[in-house]
Scaffold this active site. Structure first.
Site, PDB file in Angstrom:
ATOM      1  N   HIS A 127       0.842  -1.210   0.000  1.00  0.00           N
ATOM      2  CA  HIS A 127       0.000   0.000   0.000  1.00  0.00           C
ATOM      3  C   HIS A 127       0.871   1.251   0.000  1.00  0.00           C
ATOM      4  O   HIS A 127       1.007   1.929   1.015  1.00  0.00           O
ATOM      5  CB  HIS A 127      -0.934   0.008   1.212  1.00  0.00           C
ATOM      6  CG  HIS A 127      -1.870  -1.165   1.218  1.00  0.00           C
ATOM      7  ND1 HIS A 127      -2.555  -1.571   2.326  1.00  0.00           N
ATOM      8  CD2 HIS A 127      -2.243  -2.001   0.228  1.00  0.00           C
ATOM      9  CE1 HIS A 127      -3.302  -2.614   2.027  1.00  0.00           C
ATOM     10  NE2 HIS A 127      -3.127  -2.902   0.747  1.00  0.00           N
ATOM     11  N   GLY A 160      -3.153   5.902  -6.346  1.00  0.00           N
ATOM     12  CA  GLY A 160      -2.936   5.806  -4.911  1.00  0.00           C
ATOM     13  C   GLY A 160      -2.115   6.953  -4.341  1.00  0.00           C
ATOM     14  O   GLY A 160      -2.196   7.220  -3.133  1.00  0.00           O
TER      15      GLY A 160
HETATM   16  C1  LIG Z   1       0.002  -8.312  -3.359  1.00  0.00           C
HETATM   17  C2  LIG Z   1      -0.929  -7.140  -3.179  1.00  0.00           C
HETATM   18  C3  LIG Z   1      -2.175  -7.333  -2.619  1.00  0.00           C
HETATM   19  C4  LIG Z   1      -3.052  -6.264  -2.456  1.00  0.00           C
HETATM   20  N1  LIG Z   1      -4.268  -6.500  -1.927  1.00  0.00           N
HETATM   21  C5  LIG Z   1      -5.151  -5.500  -1.810  1.00  0.00           C
HETATM   22  C6  LIG Z   1      -6.459  -5.747  -1.314  1.00  0.00           C
HETATM   23  O1  LIG Z   1      -6.832  -6.872  -0.996  1.00  0.00           O
HETATM   24  N2  LIG Z   1      -7.308  -4.686  -1.206  1.00  0.00           N
HETATM   25  C7  LIG Z   1      -6.933  -3.406  -1.541  1.00  0.00           C
HETATM   26  O2  LIG Z   1      -7.736  -2.500  -1.422  1.00  0.00           O
HETATM   27  N3  LIG Z   1      -5.701  -3.165  -2.003  1.00  0.00           N
HETATM   28  C8  LIG Z   1      -4.799  -4.166  -2.152  1.00  0.00           C
HETATM   29  N4  LIG Z   1      -3.550  -3.920  -2.624  1.00  0.00           N
HETATM   30  C9  LIG Z   1      -3.170  -2.530  -2.908  1.00  0.00           C
HETATM   31  C10 LIG Z   1      -3.753  -2.049  -4.212  1.00  0.00           C
HETATM   32  O3  LIG Z   1      -3.584  -3.051  -5.189  1.00  0.00           O
HETATM   33  C11 LIG Z   1      -3.018  -0.770  -4.629  1.00  0.00           C
HETATM   34  O4  LIG Z   1      -3.065   0.166  -3.555  1.00  0.00           O
HETATM   35  C12 LIG Z   1      -3.682  -0.141  -5.842  1.00  0.00           C
HETATM   36  O5  LIG Z   1      -3.748  -1.065  -6.909  1.00  0.00           O
HETATM   37  C13 LIG Z   1      -2.889   1.059  -6.303  1.00  0.00           C
HETATM   38  O6  LIG Z   1      -3.557   1.624  -7.419  1.00  0.00           O
HETATM   39  P1  LIG Z   1      -2.828   2.620  -8.367  1.00  0.00           P
HETATM   40  O7  LIG Z   1      -3.815   3.008  -9.425  1.00  0.00           O
HETATM   41  O8  LIG Z   1      -2.185   3.694  -7.576  1.00  0.00           O
HETATM   42  O9  LIG Z   1      -1.621   1.793  -9.024  1.00  0.00           O
HETATM   43  P2  LIG Z   1      -1.641   0.425  -9.831  1.00  0.00           P
HETATM   44  O10 LIG Z   1      -2.866  -0.374  -9.554  1.00  0.00           O
HETATM   45  O11 LIG Z   1      -0.312  -0.203  -9.564  1.00  0.00           O
HETATM   46  O12 LIG Z   1      -1.720   0.934 -11.331  1.00  0.00           O
HETATM   47  C14 LIG Z   1      -0.608   1.458 -12.006  1.00  0.00           C
HETATM   48  C15 LIG Z   1      -0.774   1.092 -13.474  1.00  0.00           C
HETATM   49  O13 LIG Z   1       0.165   1.829 -14.256  1.00  0.00           O
HETATM   50  C16 LIG Z   1       0.757   0.950 -15.186  1.00  0.00           C
HETATM   51  N5  LIG Z   1       2.073   1.507 -15.528  1.00  0.00           N
HETATM   52  C17 LIG Z   1       3.179   1.542 -14.780  1.00  0.00           C
HETATM   53  N6  LIG Z   1       4.167   2.143 -15.435  1.00  0.00           N
HETATM   54  C18 LIG Z   1       3.673   2.502 -16.622  1.00  0.00           C
HETATM   55  C19 LIG Z   1       4.209   3.179 -17.746  1.00  0.00           C
HETATM   56  N7  LIG Z   1       5.462   3.622 -17.758  1.00  0.00           N
HETATM   57  N8  LIG Z   1       3.399   3.370 -18.793  1.00  0.00           N
HETATM   58  C20 LIG Z   1       2.116   2.962 -18.776  1.00  0.00           C
HETATM   59  N9  LIG Z   1       1.547   2.326 -17.748  1.00  0.00           N
HETATM   60  C21 LIG Z   1       2.326   2.100 -16.689  1.00  0.00           C
HETATM   61  C22 LIG Z   1       0.828  -0.382 -14.476  1.00  0.00           C
HETATM   62  O14 LIG Z   1       0.914  -1.427 -15.412  1.00  0.00           O
HETATM   63  C23 LIG Z   1      -0.495  -0.390 -13.733  1.00  0.00           C
HETATM   64  O15 LIG Z   1      -1.547  -0.912 -14.512  1.00  0.00           O
HETATM   65  C24 LIG Z   1      -2.661  -4.965  -2.842  1.00  0.00           C
HETATM   66  C25 LIG Z   1      -1.415  -4.770  -3.428  1.00  0.00           C
HETATM   67  C26 LIG Z   1      -0.560  -5.829  -3.597  1.00  0.00           C
HETATM   68  C27 LIG Z   1       0.781  -5.594  -4.248  1.00  0.00           C
END
Ligand SMILES: Cc1cc2nc3c(=O)[nH]c(=O)nc-3n(C[C@H](O)[C@H](O)[C@H](O)COP(=O)(O)OP(=O)(O)OC[C@H]3O[C@@H](n4cnc5c(N)ncnc54)[C@H](O)[C@@H]3O)c2cc1C
Length: 267
Positions: A127, A160
Site C-alpha cells: 500500500h 494511490g
Molecule cells: C500483493 C498485493 C495485494 C493487495 N491486496 C489488496 C487488497 O486486498 N485490497 C486493496 O484494497 N488493495 C490491495 N492492494 C493494494 C492495491 O492493489 C493498490 O493500492 C492499488 O492497486 C494502487 O492503485 P494505483 O492506481 O495507484 O496503481 P496500480 O494499480 O499499480 O496501477 C498502475 C498502473 O500503471 C501501469 N504503468 C506503470 N508504469 C507505466 C508506464 N510507464 N506506462 C504505462 N503504464 C504504466 C501499471 O501497469 C499499472 O496498470 C494490494 C497490493 C498488492 C501488491
C-alpha cells in the site's frame, strides 16, 4: 486470504524470524530452521497454501515515509527500476510478529514471514500511498481538489499517490472513488466522440430536436445512430407521437419547444 489457485504465493513465505539486534537476520533464519526443521519443511510445500493461510496485514498510524529511487538491478536483466532508498523503512515491526505468533499458537498454524524479510532484511509493502497529495496551493500539495496538477493544464493524477496517508483499511476502493470523482468533475466537451458519418448526417442536430436539453454523450450519439438511419420515418413513428402527443395538441407548448430546440441546436 488468497483465493483458491494462488498457491504460488506460498513460495514467498518461510518460517518467521525477528529482526533487530546484533545477529544478522539471515543467521537467525538458519538457527530457526535447525530448531524447527518440520515447520520449515512444511513451509516448502506450497500446495493448498492459499486455502490454508491467513494473511495478516499490518497497518500502523505512525507517520512514516518511503523514498523511491531508480537503481540498476544486480540480477538479470540489469535494467534500472524503482526501488526504495535504504535506511528509511523499518525492516521489522515487533508487534506484527508477536501477533502472528499468538494467532498461529491459537489455530495450530506456523507463523511465517516473506523470504526477503528474513534473508535480506527487506520488508514488503503493498500500500504505497501519498506521493502526490492534494493541496490548495503548489507549496501545500501536488494536485488541487479536482486532481489537477498545480501549474499544468490538463494534467491529472488519479491513483494511490493522491491518498494523503494510510487510511487504516485496504485502499483500492478509496483510490477508485477519488478517481471517479475526478472524472465526474471534468466538464463534457461538445461534439466529443462523434463519428464522421454522424457529422455527415447531422445527427447532433437531429439529437437536439429529438431530446431537447439532453447533453451530447456516448449514450446520446449511440442511441441516435439507429434513429439517424431511419430519421425520416421517425417523424411519424408511434413512439414520437406518444412523446409529443400533449405538445402537438397545444400551440403554446409547441412554440416553447421550438424555442428550446433552437437553443439546443445552437449548443
Ligand atoms: C500483493 C498485493 C495485494 C493487495 N491486496 C489488496 C487488497 O486486498 N485490497 C486493496 O484494497 N488493495 C490491495 N492492494 C493494494 C492495491 O492493489 C493498490 O493500492 C492499488 O492497486 C494502487 O492503485 P494505483 O492506481 O495507484 O496503481 P496500480 O494499480 O499499480 O496501477 C498502475 C498502473 O500503471 C501501469 N504503468 C506503470 N508504469 C507505466 C508506464 N510507464 N506506462 C504505462 N503504464 C504504466 C501499471 O501497469 C499499472 O496498470 C494490494 C497490493 C498488492 C501488491
Amino acid at each position: 486470504r488468497y483465493s483458491k489457485g494462488s498457491d504460488v504465493m506460498g513460495m514467498l513465505a518461510t518460517v518467521m524470524v525477528d529482526g533487530g539486534g546484533p545477529i544478522p537476520r539471515a543467521l537467525k533464519f538458519i538457527g530457526t530452521v535447525f530448531r524447527h526443521p518440520l515447520q520449515y519443511l512444511r513451509t516448502l510445500w506450497p500446495i493448498g497454501f492459499a486455502q490454508k493461510s491467513i494473511i495478516l496485514l499490518v497497518m500502523q498510524t505512525l507517520d512514516d515515509s518511503l523514498k523511491l529511487v531508480r537503481r540498476r538491478r544486480w540480477i538479470w536483466p540489469f535494467t534500472r527500476s524503482l526501488t526504495s532508498a535504504e535506511g528509511e523503512v523499518p525492516t521489522y515491526i515487533p508487534v506484527a510478529n508477536q501477533f502472528a505468533r499468538k494467532l498461529a499458537n491459537r489455530i495450530g498454524g506456523i507463523p511465517q514471514s516473506s523470504y526477503n524479510e528474513v534473508l535480506l532484511d527487506v520488508p514488503v509493502t503493498a500500500h504505497i500511498l501519498g506521493g502526490c497529495c492534494i493541496g490548495a496551493t503548489p507549496s501545500d500539495g501536488v494536485i488541487d481538489l479536482e486532481n489537477r496538477v498545480h501549474g499544468y493544464k490538463n494534467m491529472y493524477v488519479c491513483d494511490g499517490s493522491v491518498i494523503p496517508a494510510n487510511p487504516g483499511v485496504n485502499p483500492s476502493l478509496s483510490i477508485t472513488a477519488f478517481s471517479e470523482r475526478a472524472m465526474a468533475l471534468i466538464p463534457p466537451k461538445s461534439m466529443i466522440n462523434v463519428f464522421s458519418f454522424e457529422k455527415k448526417w447531422k445527427v447532433q442536430q437531429l439529437l437536439a430536436t429529438r431530446s431537447v436539453g439532453s447533453r451530447t454523450s456516448r449514450t446520446g450519439t449511440g442511441g441516435s445512430r439507429t434513429s439517424g438511419v431511419s430519421r425520416k420515418k421517425s417523424k411519424t413513428t408511434p413512439r414520437k407521437k406518444t412523446n409529443q402527443a400533449a405538445g402537438s395538441s397545444n400551440k403554446k407548448k409547441s412554440k416553447a419547444r421550438a424555442g428550446s430546440r433552437k437553443k439546443a441546436a445552437r449548443r
